[in-house]
Scaffold this active site. Structure first.
Site, PDB file in Angstrom:
ATOM      1  N   ARG A 108      12.723   4.706  10.422  1.00  0.00           N
ATOM      2  CA  ARG A 108      13.397   5.736   9.649  1.00  0.00           C
ATOM      3  C   ARG A 108      12.896   5.642   8.227  1.00  0.00           C
ATOM      4  O   ARG A 108      12.917   4.560   7.641  1.00  0.00           O
ATOM      5  CB  ARG A 108      14.900   5.498   9.655  1.00  0.00           C
ATOM      6  N   ASP A 125       3.437   5.134  -2.174  1.00  0.00           N
ATOM      7  CA  ASP A 125       4.512   4.338  -1.569  1.00  0.00           C
ATOM      8  C   ASP A 125       3.917   3.157  -0.810  1.00  0.00           C
ATOM      9  O   ASP A 125       4.227   2.929   0.354  1.00  0.00           O
ATOM     10  CB  ASP A 125       5.375   5.229  -0.671  1.00  0.00           C
TER      11      ASP A 125
END
Ligand SMILES: *[C@@H]1O[C@H](CO)[C@@H](O)[C@H](O)[C@H]1NC(C)=O
Ligand SMILES: *[C@@H]1O[C@H](CO)[C@@H](O)[C@H](O)[C@H]1NC(C)=O
Ligand SMILES: *[C@@H]1O[C@H](CO)[C@@H](O)[C@H](O)[C@H]1NC(C)=O
Ligand SMILES: *[C@@H]1O[C@H](CO)[C@@H](O)[C@H](O)[C@H]1NC(C)=O
Ligand SMILES: *[C@@H]1O[C@H](CO)[C@@H](O)[C@H](O)[C@H]1NC(C)=O
Ligand SMILES: *[C@@H]1O[C@H](CO)[C@@H](O)[C@H](O)[C@H]1NC(C)=O
Ligand SMILES: *[C@@H]1O[C@H](CO)[C@@H](O)[C@H](O)[C@H]1NC(C)=O
Ligand SMILES: *[C@@H]1O[C@H](CO)[C@@H](O)[C@H](O)[C@H]1NC(C)=O
Length: 910
Positions: free
Chosen positions: A628, A749
């Site tokens: 997730r 990221d």
């Protein structure tokens, strides 16, 4: 008097300091403001306090007491604002669970002003006492402190108008394990402040080290009321003291106050202001008889017919609540009442520490402000940090202004207990974001910034009472959902660029809305030209990118950032372009948007176009979630041809505009590199944006380092050579993104969970490119919304709001530090100075100190290889982006570290 003797003796033995005395186990003796190290008459070495405190001025004072004069060094803190702290190491010797901490404060008019100061003293999170040098000079404080951490902050807290704090010595002495715990419930949360320690029956001065190996000072039994009733006995029989956890010295126990002529023995000890006290009474069978007596404390019978056997030693532990005087009475039942020693301590509560998540979030914010806010130790206790407010150990308010924060970073969302958040005049721009988790928030002041969008999260702040957004650059119409905030009673929207009708939901008695100074806002659609149909509040970012080589220009060559009203126009343009490049007509229905039929292509580069039906069947109706992320869930899937895939389904709210999605997919489909996770295809149908990636069975680097969160696989220890290989692979992948792909891509990221491993443990970087703006090949940076992960985010981002390749290098440096230290970037255990991996590890590695290397690696790595890797890691996390190496340089260094380790392993095998 004891103090003066002590200093005289110190003075005398200064010249002995060159002799090598070994420090008694775990003793730390600081001469505050002292300039030379010395050894005192008890052979205890003293050192200057300079290594343990960074502030204050030093001097010394000569003074006369009795017939002798002495010179005492001291440290004072002129015009001091905040607390002044010593950081004292406690775990030098881990065998101790409690330590004794003693401090002396001397004023003696060193400054010639004749104004003795008063101030408070704290230890850890507890305010332990107040020192008032008017009442007594010198002043001594002594504490029994439970060792919870490796260091304790011992601080002086000025009282406004009460003079400059001053201190002359600090001593730390480990106490026997388990001592002073009998009878005190909840001990780790209590500390003891000494009131009395009496060597009953002994009148010839005080005793301390080496008589007491723990260097407690046992005062003579002569000044205590009523002190004239008897002289002590001094009979020694070979006492067995092993039953007493405090391990009192036999010399103390072998004297006693014994009442031969009366049935009642009494001590009456004044204690000052009412408080809770802890009392330890020592009895030893030193007489040739075994006496028995009742023990009465402040009128309460605490022991009936208490008997003392010959040759045995006992301790009796008592607590008394809210007393200001101690009346201890022993009433004889057999032979004579006696007592051998007394200790009396005030019980001081140690406040709970604030949650470590909160502390590390605040530290990240401090870093972002670029200011030295002095945010150290605990935000709430013993005193609140500047700009921070607390209720108990909860941080409930944060007020920063006149700093340059640029954006509401995700870190603010970690301050879960906030009731008040004031960030006025902090140069915030963009969207109001990352605050949705602050469910306790009552007052939010974001005024005097350059915020342009309400964002999507304000509606979640159900407790919000006051929302001040005045003097920003908010555009478009006021969102309806603000009216759903039931508790809201003040909404200030003055001086923005809002227009259109205010939602009717805001038109209520309980709510005051201020909206002057906007283009045009009112409750009546009549008053303004109705602009409420303009949906630009949540404008998706449209991205158009330009190719570096115009001659190579193919379809979709574009990209110009734009927003708002131009959305539609751009959409038309990009769709036109897409249609232009389309080869054949679609049989799969594609997303209809704004009435325009979006593209369809069978295949883009090597990426496939999947139908929603195919995806559903491949994932077995989205059965198995394997991850997730902030953009959506990832499902396990199997294609018809048996190929395993990871299927990433975007949340509605994170969906891109159609054209951005298509653009990005197109770009991603062209990126092929052995160290990058490959896009297999995508699906854009039924309002779903789905990306299909190849599936890597090895899991992520984070799973390996910290154990998998999704499955229950065990944490596997990776060898140093493996870790270097992974680092080299990942650096290759990033290097390709930065230099090999066109346009260049900033990952934005980089983190351990975005580095995946295949079955042969080759590492590949994933989650690049997506939903992050793409770099224009000739631009040096990209400005966009922060989506980095706490702990990995380039600190320069906070001041520049720009993410560059060097931001990836920073994040990659954090990954390297994780590989070296085997711990997460923000950890919520341990001491506050270790919360943040970068802040914690950097000084060690810079100093070449490798003790912080992951325990699992100890003894298995070549020091040179480790040093090389750690130096490059340290350079990557330099605060100043221009000082950081490029990813290509990082890769080169890592390859070297890898070769060195390989050679080392080969030599080990020989
Ligand atoms: C304390 O030290 C600072 C810097 O060393 C100096 O400027 C200041 O005058 C000193 N203050 C006093 C009262 O001695
Ligand atoms: C701690 O103290 C014990 C005995 O009191 C000693 O044997 C040990 O070596 C000490 N450990 C350290 C790290 O100083
Ligand atoms: C310190 O003690 C003196 C006298 O003992 C008293 O007058 C003064 O108020 C005290 N100061 C503080 C700050 O408690
Ligand atoms: C008291 O102690 C001093 C030394 O500290 C010693 O010389 C003296 O003899 C002692 N007096 C008695 C009565 O024990
Ligand atoms: C001291 O007392 C303890 C417990 O009562 C006992 O186990 C130990 O043997 C005694 N030691 C001596 C030297 O008598
Ligand atoms: C102390 O307590 C005893 C017995 O409880 C009592 O007789 C005596 O008067 C008390 N002394 C003082 C000074 O309060
Ligand atoms: C806002 O902060 C800046 C410093 O960042 C300061 O110079 C300015 O005076 C502040 N403005 C207001 C209105 O407080
Ligand atoms: C928000 O901060 C501004 C600037 O300090 C201030 O003028 C305003 O009153 C504050 N709003 C509220 C609701 O306190």
């Amino acid at each position: 008097m004891a103090l003066i003797c002590f200093w005289v003796s110190c003075f005398l033995c200064l010249e002995l300091s060159s002799l090598a005395f070994s420090n008694p186990d775990g003793f730390l003796s600081l001469s505050c403001g002292g300039t030379a190290d010395f050894v005192d008459s008890s052979a205890i070495p003293w050192v200057s306090d300079g290594d343990y405190i960074a502030t204050g001025n030093t001097t010394s004072v000569e003074y006369l007491e009795g017939t002798s004069s002495s010179s005492v060094p001291l440290r004072f803190f002129p015009n001091s604002g905040g607390r002044k702290c010593y950081r004292l190491p406690l775990a030098n010797n881990v065998s101790s669970s409690v330590v004794l901490l003693r401090a002396q404060f001397v004023y003696k008019n060193y400054d010639g002003l004749g104004k003795p100061p008063a101030f408070s003293v704290s230890l850890g999170t507890a305010i332990t006492s107040s020192v008032n040098l008017t009442a007594s000079d010198p002043w001594s404080e002594e504490f029994v402190w439970p060792v919870g951490k490796e260091t304790a902050s011992f601080c002086l807290l000025p009282i406004p108008g009460a003079g400059d704090p001053v201190i002359s010595s600090v001593e730390v002495r480990p106490l026997p394990r388990g001592a002073y715990q009998g009878g005190v419930g909840d001990f780790p949360f209590k500390s003891l402040r000494k009131a009395y320690r009496i060597n009953s029956g002994y009148t010839n001065g005080s005793l301390r080290y080496p008589v007491d190996p723990y260097d407690r000072i046992w005062d003579a039994d002569e000044n205590y009321n009523p002190f004239h009733v008897s002289s002590g006995f001094n009979v020694f029989l070979g006492l067995n003291t092993s039953t007493v956890a405090e391990d009192p010295p036999v010399s103390v126990l072998q004297t006693a106050r014994v009442l031969a002529r009366s049935d009642v023995l009494t001590y009456n000890l004044p204690l000052g202001v009412p408080a809770d006290y802890y009392i330890v009474l020592y009895f030893a069978g030193i007489l040739p008889v075994s006496p028995a007596f009742d023990v009465v404390v402040n009128g309460d019978m605490v022991e009936l017919d208490y008997s003392v056997q010959m040759g045995e030693a006992y301790a009796l532990y008592l607590t008394r609540k809210a007393i200001d005087n101690l009346n201890l009475t022993l009433r004889s039942t057999r032979f004579y009442p006696q007592i051998n020693g007394i200790e009396v301590y005030q019980i001081v509560d140690i406040p709970l520490e604030a949650s470590s998540t909160t502390v590390s979030a605040l530290q990240v914010i401090q870093q972002a402000t670029g200011l030295e806010l002095g945010w150290e130790d605990d935000p709430c206790s013993p005193s609140e940090w500047v700009h921070v407010g607390c209720e108990g150990s909860l941080v409930t308010s944060l007020e920063l202004s006149d700093v340059n924060l640029r954006a509401i970073s995700p870190t603010f969302g970690d301050l879960l207990d906030l009731k008040t958040l004031d960030l006025h005049n902090t140069s915030l721009a963009g969207e109001i974001q990352n605050l949705g988790s602050l469910q306790q928030l009552e007052t939010l002041n974001l005024s005097f910034n350059q915020l342009t969008s309400f964002g999507g999260e304000l509606g979640k702040l159900v407790g919000l009472q006051v929302l001040d957004l005045q003097n920003n650059s908010l555009e478009g119409v006021v969102p309806d959902r603000l009216g759903e905030l039931e508790n809201l009673h003040l909404l200030n929207l003055e001086n923005n660029k809002l227009q259109g009708t205010l939602p009717e939901s805001l038109n209520k008695e309980s709510l005051e809305v201020k909206a002057s100074g906007n283009i045009c806002v009112s409750f009546s659609a009549m008053t303004c030209n109705d602009a409420s149909s303009n949906p630009s509040i949540e404008t998706p970012q449209v991205t158009i990118f330009a190719k570096k080589n115009p001659e190579n220009r193919n379809h979709l060559a574009i990209i110009v950032g734009a927003a708002g009203g131009s959305l539609l126009a751009l959409l038309v343009i990009s769709v036109a372009l897409l249609l232009y490049t389309r080869k054949d007509r679609t049989e799969v229905p594609f997303e209809q948007r704004d009435g325009i039929d979006m593209i369809h292509m069978k295949s883009w580069n090597s990426a496939r176009v999947f139908s929603y039906k195919e995806i559903k069947s491949a994932t077995n109706n989205f059965k198995q979630v394997i991850g997730r992320g902030s953009f959506g869930s990832v499902y396990h899937g199997k294609l018809v041809d048996g190929k395993l895939v990871a299927v990433k389904v975007r949340f509605d709210r994170s969906q891109l505009g159609a054209e951005s999605f298509i653009n990005e997919v197109h770009l991603l489909s062209r990126i092929r590199h052995q160290n990058l996770v490959c896009l297999e295809g995508f699906c854009y149908e039924s309002k779903q944006q789905i990306l299909v990636y190849e599936y890597l069975p090895g899991g992520s680097l984070a799973d390996y380092l910290y154990g998998s969160k999704s499955s229950n696989s065990q944490k596997v220890s990776l060898s140093w050579i493996r870790r270097l290989k992974i680092a080299v692979d990942a650096a290759k992948g990033l290097e390709y993104l930065h230099n090999g792909s066109d346009p260049r891509i900033i990952h934005r990221d980089v983190k351990c969970s975005n580095i995946l491993l295949d079955k042969d443990m080759n590492a590949r970087v994933c989650d690049f490119g997506l939903s992050k703006q793409l770099v224009q090949s000739d631009a040096s940076h990209v400005t966009t919304v922060v989506k980095g992960t706490a702990g990995y985010l380039d600190p320069e981002y906070y001041s520049t709001q720009q993410l560059t390749e060097k931001s990836d290098v920073y994040s990659f440096g954090v990954v390297l530090l994780e590989l070296i230290c085997g711990r997460e970037p923000l950890c919520h255990t341990g001491t506050p100075d270790s919360f943040n991996l970068v802040l914690w590890a950097k000084p060690y590695l810079q100093a070449g100190a490798l003790e912080i290397v992951d325990d699992n690696l100890k003894g298995t790595f070549d020091v040179e290889s480790m040093r090389k890797a750690s130096m490059v890691a340290v350079r990557c996390v330099d605060r100043d982006a221009s000082e950081r190496p490029t990813i290509a340089q990082v890769l080169a260094e890592l390859k070297e570290a890898y070769s060195i380790q390989l050679a080392y392993l080969a030599s080990c095998d020989l």
